[in-house]
Motif scaffolding. Sequence first.
Motif, PDB file in Angstrom:
ATOM      1  N   THR A 138       0.832  -1.203   0.000  1.00 40.09           N
ATOM      2  CA  THR A 138       0.000   0.000   0.000  1.00 40.09           C
ATOM      3  C   THR A 138       0.870   1.258   0.000  1.00 40.09           C
ATOM      4  O   THR A 138       0.607   2.216  -0.738  1.00 40.09           O
ATOM      5  CB  THR A 138      -0.935   0.000   1.223  1.00 40.09           C
ATOM      6  OG1 THR A 138      -1.804  -1.134   1.154  1.00 40.09           O
ATOM      7  CG2 THR A 138      -1.787   1.266   1.250  1.00 40.09           C
ATOM      8  N   ASP A 160      -7.865   1.050  -4.492  1.00 44.03           N
ATOM      9  CA  ASP A 160      -7.611   0.235  -3.306  1.00 44.03           C
ATOM     10  C   ASP A 160      -8.385  -1.069  -3.451  1.00 44.03           C
ATOM     11  O   ASP A 160      -9.560  -1.145  -3.112  1.00 44.03           O
ATOM     12  CB  ASP A 160      -8.050   0.983  -2.044  1.00 44.03           C
ATOM     13  CG  ASP A 160      -7.622   0.253  -0.774  1.00 44.03           C
ATOM     14  OD1 ASP A 160      -7.130  -0.884  -0.876  1.00 44.03           O
ATOM     15  OD2 ASP A 160      -7.771   0.821   0.328  1.00 44.03           O
ATOM     16  N   ASN A 162      -7.304  -3.968  -2.041  1.00 43.88           N
ATOM     17  CA  ASN A 162      -7.034  -4.867  -0.915  1.00 43.88           C
ATOM     18  C   ASN A 162      -8.310  -4.926  -0.082  1.00 43.88           C
ATOM     19  O   ASN A 162      -8.399  -4.358   1.010  1.00 43.88           O
ATOM     20  CB  ASN A 162      -5.862  -4.349  -0.082  1.00 43.88           C
ATOM     21  CG  ASN A 162      -5.374  -5.370   0.925  1.00 43.88           C
ATOM     22  OD1 ASN A 162      -5.994  -6.414   1.115  1.00 43.88           O
ATOM     23  ND2 ASN A 162      -4.276  -5.071   1.576  1.00 43.88           N
ATOM     24  N   MET A 163      -9.310  -5.616  -0.603  1.00 45.86           N
ATOM     25  CA  MET A 163     -10.665  -5.519  -0.074  1.00 45.86           C
ATOM     26  C   MET A 163     -10.814  -6.114   1.319  1.00 45.86           C
ATOM     27  O   MET A 163     -11.700  -5.711   2.066  1.00 45.86           O
ATOM     28  CB  MET A 163     -11.643  -6.206  -1.028  1.00 45.86           C
ATOM     29  CG  MET A 163     -11.694  -5.587  -2.399  1.00 45.86           C
ATOM     30  SD  MET A 163     -12.906  -6.422  -3.455  1.00 45.86           S
ATOM     31  CE  MET A 163     -12.608  -5.575  -5.013  1.00 45.86           C
ATOM     32  N   PRO A 166      -8.602  -2.895   3.566  1.00 43.71           N
ATOM     33  CA  PRO A 166      -8.309  -1.647   2.848  1.00 43.71           C
ATOM     34  C   PRO A 166      -7.566  -0.656   3.735  1.00 43.71           C
ATOM     35  O   PRO A 166      -7.933  -0.454   4.893  1.00 43.71           O
ATOM     36  CB  PRO A 166      -9.703  -1.126   2.461  1.00 43.71           C
ATOM     37  CG  PRO A 166     -10.642  -1.775   3.429  1.00 43.71           C
ATOM     38  CD  PRO A 166     -10.051  -3.104   3.755  1.00 43.71           C
ATOM     39  N   LEU A 207     -11.316   4.632  -3.292  1.00 40.22           N
ATOM     40  CA  LEU A 207     -11.047   4.189  -1.931  1.00 40.22           C
ATOM     41  C   LEU A 207     -12.020   3.100  -1.486  1.00 40.22           C
ATOM     42  O   LEU A 207     -13.061   2.875  -2.110  1.00 40.22           O
ATOM     43  CB  LEU A 207     -11.126   5.369  -0.969  1.00 40.22           C
ATOM     44  CG  LEU A 207     -10.127   6.504  -1.196  1.00 40.22           C
ATOM     45  CD1 LEU A 207     -10.446   7.678  -0.273  1.00 40.22           C
ATOM     46  CD2 LEU A 207      -8.693   6.016  -0.982  1.00 40.22           C
ATOM     47  N   ALA A 208     -11.671   2.454  -0.393  1.00 43.28           N
ATOM     48  CA  ALA A 208     -12.541   1.451   0.236  1.00 43.28           C
ATOM     49  C   ALA A 208     -12.349   1.545   1.733  1.00 43.28           C
ATOM     50  O   ALA A 208     -11.253   1.851   2.213  1.00 43.28           O
ATOM     51  CB  ALA A 208     -12.198   0.053  -0.263  1.00 43.28           C
ATOM     52  N   ASP A 209     -13.423   1.300   2.483  1.00 39.93           N
ATOM     53  CA  ASP A 209     -13.312   1.358   3.941  1.00 39.93           C
ATOM     54  C   ASP A 209     -13.954   0.177   4.635  1.00 39.93           C
ATOM     55  O   ASP A 209     -13.844   0.043   5.848  1.00 39.93           O
ATOM     56  CB  ASP A 209     -13.921   2.655   4.474  1.00 39.93           C
ATOM     57  CG  ASP A 209     -15.414   2.757   4.189  1.00 39.93           C
ATOM     58  OD1 ASP A 209     -15.912   1.976   3.351  1.00 39.93           O
ATOM     59  OD2 ASP A 209     -16.077   3.622   4.791  1.00 39.93           O
TER      60      ASP A 209
END
Length: 306
Positions: A138, A160, A162-163, A166, A207-209
């Motif tokens: 990352t 992003d 890397n689910m 993240p 993005l992912a959260d």
Amino acid sequence: MKDTFTSATAEPEAAPDDRMVPSQGSFTRPRRFKTATRPPNVEAELIVEHSTKNVPAPLVNEPSAPVAPPRDLWGLLHEQEPGKDQHILEGSQAAEDFRATDVSRAFDLLRTRLRQTVKQNGWINIGIASPTKGCGSTFTAANLAASLSRVPSSRTVLMDFNMRAPGMAKVLDMDPSQSGNLRDFLAGDVAISDYIQRVSDTLAIGLADTALEDAAEILQDPATAVSLAEMRAALNPDIVLFDLPPLLTFDDTAAFLPQLDGVLLVSDGTQTMAKHLAECERVLGNQVPLLGVILNRARASSIERF
């Protein structure tokens, strides 16, 4: 998040199959994740085949309606400034100080080599992965994207992916809640302009959260490939960087390899072993080229200076 873009002149209504151009004030696209369908009516098909068996084909085909080219949505992306608690993207004193370091110069060198390689081969989609957790993929993806964005008149998209864990939003001090959900974007339920956010004229970020335990299944779904193809057509990026999960920990990255043009592998000088790199090469196989191995956290005594 609703799209607030308005035009001073009236726009013609978008074609029903155009999922990138606003229709009636929104960028909504239909869901494309697989849904159950009724089985075919075999009896009806036989009747149709019998009734049309002796009907000659038309001599002249009807002209099909012209397909409009994709609209460039780069300027319509919602903007979000990175926070001050980061040193990678421009906008803080820490970022200015970081530009003068050997690490930043190393990423600039990697940027130039990567740009030359992708241009020579006509590639766009580049994955950044590591053999195991904690190698710095990352950090590498964020710094490489920042370096690429400093090239004038270029376009870079950083995703992003890397689910399961993240972390790009934290690294760049950005708020992922200001954009749509990654799962819904890949399914086709969230507009491109409502999910991808622009942080500068040359860099946009997805993005992912929320951790997704079914990440491998999502990455293999045909809807994901369609949504990413639409994004590339609408934004016309020079390079799309995908921050991916560890290659040897889950099957997520292996499942996504058919969508990539090349992979950069990030190794950790304190934990990555030769057997890890060999296993990653085996997984990549002939599916996608290994563009190089980036050594992170190397001992200072092993770095040659020029």
